[in-house]
Motif scaffolding. Structure first.
Motif, PDB file in Angstrom:
ATOM      1  N   ALA A 171       0.842  -1.338   0.115  1.00 34.55           N
ATOM      2  CA  ALA A 171       0.048   0.037  -0.030  1.00 34.55           C
ATOM      3  C   ALA A 171       0.979   1.121  -0.261  1.00 34.55           C
ATOM      4  CB  ALA A 171      -0.991  -0.006   1.279  1.00 34.55           C
ATOM      5  N   THR A 180      -3.432   0.099  -3.490  1.00 33.78           N
ATOM      6  CA  THR A 180      -2.589  -1.293  -3.228  1.00 33.78           C
ATOM      7  C   THR A 180      -2.420  -1.996  -4.524  1.00 33.78           C
ATOM      8  OG1 THR A 180      -4.719  -2.393  -2.886  1.00 33.78           O
ATOM      9  CG2 THR A 180      -3.850  -1.355  -1.122  1.00 33.78           C
ATOM     10  N   VAL A 204      -9.333   1.420   4.466  1.00 36.87           N
ATOM     11  CA  VAL A 204      -8.717   0.222   4.898  1.00 36.87           C
ATOM     12  C   VAL A 204      -9.634  -0.825   5.256  1.00 36.87           C
ATOM     13  CG1 VAL A 204      -8.055   0.558   7.428  1.00 36.87           C
ATOM     14  CG2 VAL A 204      -6.670  -0.780   6.045  1.00 36.87           C
ATOM     15  N   ARG A 262       4.287  -1.287   3.429  1.00 34.42           N
ATOM     16  CA  ARG A 262       4.104  -0.025   3.435  1.00 34.42           C
ATOM     17  C   ARG A 262       4.989   0.785   4.275  1.00 34.42           C
ATOM     18  NH1 ARG A 262       2.419   2.285   8.462  1.00 34.42           N
ATOM     19  NH2 ARG A 262       1.567   0.898   9.958  1.00 34.42           N
TER      20      ARG A 262
END
Length: 267
Positions: A174, A192, A218, A237
């Motif tokens: 992400a 993502t 999310v 991430r």
């Protein structure tokens, strides 16, 4: 007269000495015949060995009366060199170098290397010492090298790229990226990507990514992954401050199936 003097010279000599002189003279003639066009008479190693064997037992005074192309001292030196060479050859150990490594130690070294891919030869050597197996680190290196196993510690080091390749089906990533609209407004887009399929999901775009907005995005991602049957176990991430504290927990609770909900790479 010359023959008479030669006979007188031979009288005090034994038959053995006479035979030795005759053979030595004949061999010297053969050496001269071989080198008739040479500027200097050269005795090969075989010539020296033969003359030394024939003449070394004769007394020194008898040896001086024999007609030789070299000095008597030279013949005696040849004999000493032959004796020294023979002694060195007999004294040389039959097996050169270190004794071979015991087969059980070799089997143990190869087993440790195959069962522990990240161990280099020094780590294996340390483990052998713990097991009270006394063997040099260089011996461990040679055993691995002969078996076709890289003895260097980095031979199976787990690099970041290797991890991504081996766990591609279980990884999604992400990230936020910025874009500018036609009106000049700056927007933040949360996206993502699934590493195994390269599928990109745009979770949303906003000019002000608050914690509530990111949390809802999310949550939506977690439901999408659950509905699609995605078996992602790791989320990669960066350390961007726009991610709320519950970002990783939400993904784990929504069915990502991850015991380690997030893997962060510095950024």
């Amino acid at each position: 007269m010359t023959n008479a003097l030669a006979m007188l010279r031979l009288l005090p000599m034994s038959d053995r000495a006479k035979d030795a002189e005759i053979l030595a003279l004949r061999h010297q003639i053969a050496v001269l015949e071989r080198q008739m066009h040479g500027h200097k008479v050269r005795f090969a190693l075989a010539d020296r060995a033969l003359l030394a064997a024939l003449l070394h037992r004769l007394p020194r005074d008898v040896l001086r009366r024999i007609r030789l192309l070299v000095r008597p001292e030279t013949v005696l030196r040849w004999h000493r060199d032959l004796i020294a060479a023979r002694h060195a050859r007999i004294s040389r150990p039959r097996r050169l170098g270190r004794p071979p490594t015991v087969r059980s130690i070799r089997v143990l070294v190869l087993r440790l290397a195959r069962e522990n891919n990240s161990w280099g030869y020094r780590r294996i050597h340390d483990e052998l010492l713990v097991l009270d197996v006394k063997v040099g680190a260089s011996t461990v290196w040679e055993i691995l090298k002969e078996a076709g196993i890289d003895p260097a510690p980095h031979r199976t080091s787990h690099t970041w790229a290797a991890f991504l390749r081996s766990q591609a089906e279980a990884i999604i990533a992400a990230d936020f990226f910025e874009t500018v609209t036609l009106t000049g407004a700056r927007m933040y887009v949360l996206a993502t990507i699934e590493h195994v399929t390269q599928r990109v999901r745009i979770l949303g775009a906003t000019d002000h990514p608050t914690a509530a907005w990111v949390t809802q995005a999310v949550r939506n991602l977690g439901m999408d992954l659950h509905d699609a049957g995605c078996q992602a176990r790791f989320l990669i991430r960066d350390r961007d401050g726009k991610y709320p504290a519950l970002f990783d927990t939400i993904l784990a609770d929504k069915g990502s199936g991850s015991s380690s909900p997030a893997s962060r790479c510095p950024g």
